[in-house]
Design an enzyme around this catalytic site. Structure first.
Site, PDB file in Angstrom:
ATOM      1  N   SER A  97     107.879  48.590  -1.428  1.00 28.99           N
ATOM      2  CA  SER A  97     107.178  49.467  -2.377  1.00 28.99           C
ATOM      3  C   SER A  97     106.950  48.780  -3.716  1.00 28.99           C
ATOM      4  O   SER A  97     105.985  49.095  -4.416  1.00 28.99           O
ATOM      5  CB  SER A  97     107.967  50.760  -2.605  1.00 28.99           C
ATOM      6  OG  SER A  97     107.836  51.601  -1.495  1.00 28.99           O
ATOM      7  N   THR A 150     107.693  52.518  -7.437  1.00 29.05           N
ATOM      8  CA  THR A 150     106.267  52.766  -7.662  1.00 29.05           C
ATOM      9  C   THR A 150     105.953  53.139  -9.115  1.00 29.05           C
ATOM     10  O   THR A 150     105.160  52.451  -9.767  1.00 29.05           O
ATOM     11  CB  THR A 150     105.738  53.828  -6.676  1.00 29.05           C
ATOM     12  OG1 THR A 150     106.061  53.420  -5.352  1.00 29.05           O
ATOM     13  CG2 THR A 150     104.233  53.999  -6.811  1.00 29.05           C
ATOM     14  N   ASP A 266     108.158  58.345   2.268  1.00 34.66           N
ATOM     15  CA  ASP A 266     108.768  57.068   2.679  1.00 34.66           C
ATOM     16  C   ASP A 266     110.245  57.247   3.043  1.00 34.66           C
ATOM     17  O   ASP A 266     110.728  56.657   4.009  1.00 34.66           O
ATOM     18  CB  ASP A 266     108.626  56.076   1.517  1.00 34.66           C
ATOM     19  CG  ASP A 266     109.361  54.776   1.759  1.00 34.66           C
ATOM     20  OD1 ASP A 266     108.947  54.030   2.668  1.00 34.66           O
ATOM     21  OD2 ASP A 266     110.334  54.494   1.044  1.00 34.66           O
ATOM     22  N   HIS A 270     111.966  56.277   6.533  1.00 40.66           N
ATOM     23  CA  HIS A 270     113.143  55.413   6.731  1.00 40.66           C
ATOM     24  C   HIS A 270     114.208  56.132   7.559  1.00 40.66           C
ATOM     25  O   HIS A 270     114.907  55.508   8.353  1.00 40.66           O
ATOM     26  CB  HIS A 270     113.744  55.007   5.381  1.00 40.66           C
ATOM     27  CG  HIS A 270     112.988  53.923   4.681  1.00 40.66           C
ATOM     28  ND1 HIS A 270     112.993  52.622   5.119  1.00 40.66           N
ATOM     29  CD2 HIS A 270     112.200  53.949   3.582  1.00 40.66           C
ATOM     30  CE1 HIS A 270     112.244  51.881   4.292  1.00 40.66           C
ATOM     31  NE2 HIS A 270     111.745  52.669   3.363  1.00 40.66           N
ATOM     32  N   ASP A 308     101.216  53.024  -0.187  1.00 40.61           N
ATOM     33  CA  ASP A 308     101.583  51.651  -0.559  1.00 40.61           C
ATOM     34  C   ASP A 308     101.830  50.797   0.682  1.00 40.61           C
ATOM     35  O   ASP A 308     101.680  49.583   0.664  1.00 40.61           O
ATOM     36  CB  ASP A 308     102.785  51.637  -1.506  1.00 40.61           C
ATOM     37  CG  ASP A 308     103.942  52.498  -1.026  1.00 40.61           C
ATOM     38  OD1 ASP A 308     103.805  53.196   0.009  1.00 40.61           O
ATOM     39  OD2 ASP A 308     104.993  52.485  -1.687  1.00 40.61           O
TER      40      ASP A 308
HETATM   41 ZN   LIG Z   1     110.229  52.339   1.843  1.00 41.48          ZN
END
Ligand SMILES: [Zn+2]
Length: 468
Positions: A97, A150, A266, A270, A308
């Site tokens: 990221s 980010t 995200d 994960h 991203d």
């Molecule tokens: Zn990630």
């Protein structure tokens, strides 16, 4: 019609730029067309980890099962192209990221872990910093801690994304008007005092967000990241932050740049947690709709939405079976993480699990969960996710990131710049090219009427023509 003209000028600019001698940006050419073609305001929105499988899955998850057709989502409406995400060569082909956000914030590829520094660890100016220099207002609204990779890459510079305390400290010098998200842990009272001395209003109570009536705000609404959206149904924190940010930032006559991130898509990726992932995308999609509506009402505002990178290698269908069943996900009322936590604490855990998942366990499923529960919360959490994957037939290939391209969505003035196949750095380059020109030294601007934008495109093209 206008779109065709924009395209023609874009094609022209691209071919000229490829000759290599022109530093004038392609946006100059856009100004040949009738206004508004250069946005006054820009909103860049990032669904962290939201690769194409996520937005497809979200379409089916959101679909009204009572109608024959599958309804479009906001992502289907706004789709314009896709972008490659690979980082600087030193980090191979799969980005993290930090490197991706550096590319999206500066237009420069760097190594995984870099926060808007180049491969020599030298700072690179970011979109938000450049906007600030032009007198625009800037802000970030995210669901992670505000010093996560980010937002950090848009606000600051750091050799390593894990330097959370240094990043928090560095925000004192960002001059951003508005920072909303989580991260109280990284902003101790002594640091908050320094923000207040710089004119920032500090807010930690989310229910008071609506009372804000001045920009210059640092709003931290959680210790680290905000709670999973699935555990707080209908709270719509991100949409509310975005709504407030648009309201406050739009008071600047010179315009604004706002970064929005649906950060926890995200994190769910994960975790290989499809239920939480769908709720996080829904949260992000609602925020995208808020901005979409703003763009409809304000034709001087450009919105660009992307991811991203892709996370988890999510697969819609798995195990050689041609099936994906989102109905399973629609009835889930809490994150597997929370269900596991609560289920280890009570005896009648079966009722709780069935209620929260909105399904009846068969004997085999019950036995599997019972065995996992004996081994503790962590095992039960994993087993619940496996059960949801099996019922919905969801697949995953990794607990990390993958290197596939991500989608790009856009609306508003100059949005054709984002059509087609791009690289993630192009997104930042185009956004930066759309900022107003940097103030020129007095001698050069003397002859120009101060309120009229200067179109430098044609003269520079003519010059180029002569020189090549
Ligand atoms: Zn990630």
């Amino acid at each position: 019609m206008k779109r065709i003209k924009l395209f023609a000028s874009l094609i022209m600019s691209t071919s000229l730029l490829s000759w290599g001698a022109v530093s004038a940006d392609s946006a100059d050419l856009l100004s040949i067309d009738s206004a508004p073609n250069r946005p006054k305001n820009m909103v860049i929105m990032i669904g962290d980890g939201m690769g194409p499988a996520y937005t497809s899955a979200y379409r089916y998850y959101q679909d009204n099962p009572n109608t024959q057709e599958i309804e479009q989502t906001v992502f289907d409406r706004l789709f314009v192209g896709k972008a490659s995400t690979y980082p600087a060569a030193v980090s191979g082909l799969v980005t993290d990221s930090a490197a991706a956000a550096t590319a999206l914030a500066t237009g420069v590829k760097s190594y995984n872990g870099a926060i808007s520094v180049d491969t020599n660890k030298q700072p690179i100016p970011t979109l938000l910093e450049l906007a600030k220099r032009r007198g625009m207002s800037t802000g970030v609204a995210v669901t992670s801690q505000i010093n996560h990779a980010t937002p950090a890459a848009f606000l600051s510079h750091e050799a390593d994304r894990s330097h959370y305390d240094a990043l928090a400290q560095s925000y004192l010098n960002t001059d951003a008007d508005l920072m909303l998200g989580g991260g109280q842990k990284y902003f101790p009272a002594s640091l908050i005092k320094q923000f207040e001395a710089k004119g920032y209003h500090y807010l930690s109570d989310f229910s008071r967000l609506n009372d804000l009536n001045q920009p210059k705000v640092i709003g931290l609404f959680a210790e680290v990241e905000l709670p999973w959206a699935i555990d707080e149904p209908n709270t719509n924190r991100l949409s509310k932050m975005v709504q407030k940010a648009l309201e406050l930032l739009s008071r600047n006559d010179k315009g604004f740049v706002l970064l929005v991130e649906g950060s926890l898509i995200d994190w769910a990726g994960h975790d290989n947690d499809i239920a939480s992932a769908m709720a996080e995308i829904h949260e992000f999609a609602n925020a995208v709709e808020v901005v979409e509506q703003y763009v409809r009402n304000n034709n001087d505002t450009l919105m660009v939405v992307t991811a991203d990178h892709n996370t988890g290698g999510l697969s819609i269908g798995a195990n050689d079976e041609y099936r994906w069943d989102p109905q399973v996900l629609r009835t889930i009322q809490a994150s597997p993480e929370k269900i596991a936590k609560d289920a280890v604490a009570i005896d009648d855990w079966r009722t709780l699990v069935e209620l929260r998942l909105g399904l009846e366990l068969d004997e085999q499923e019950y036995q599997q969960l019972a065995n996992a529960r004996m081994q503790g919360q962590k095992r039960l959490h994993a087993s619940l996710k496996q059960l949801i994957d099996k019922r919905s037939n969801t697949g995953w290939t990794t607990e990390g990131h993958t290197g596939i391209d991500v989608q790009v969505f856009a609306s508003g003035p100059a949005s054709p710049l984002f059509f087609g196949q791009l690289d993630n750095t192009d997104i930042a380059k185009h956004l930066i090219s759309l900022l107003p020109k940097e103030p020129q030294p007095k001698a050069q601007t003397k002859a120009v009427a101060p309120t009229k934008p200067v179109n430098t495109a044609l003269p520079s093209l003519v010059t180029l023509d002569k020189n090549t």
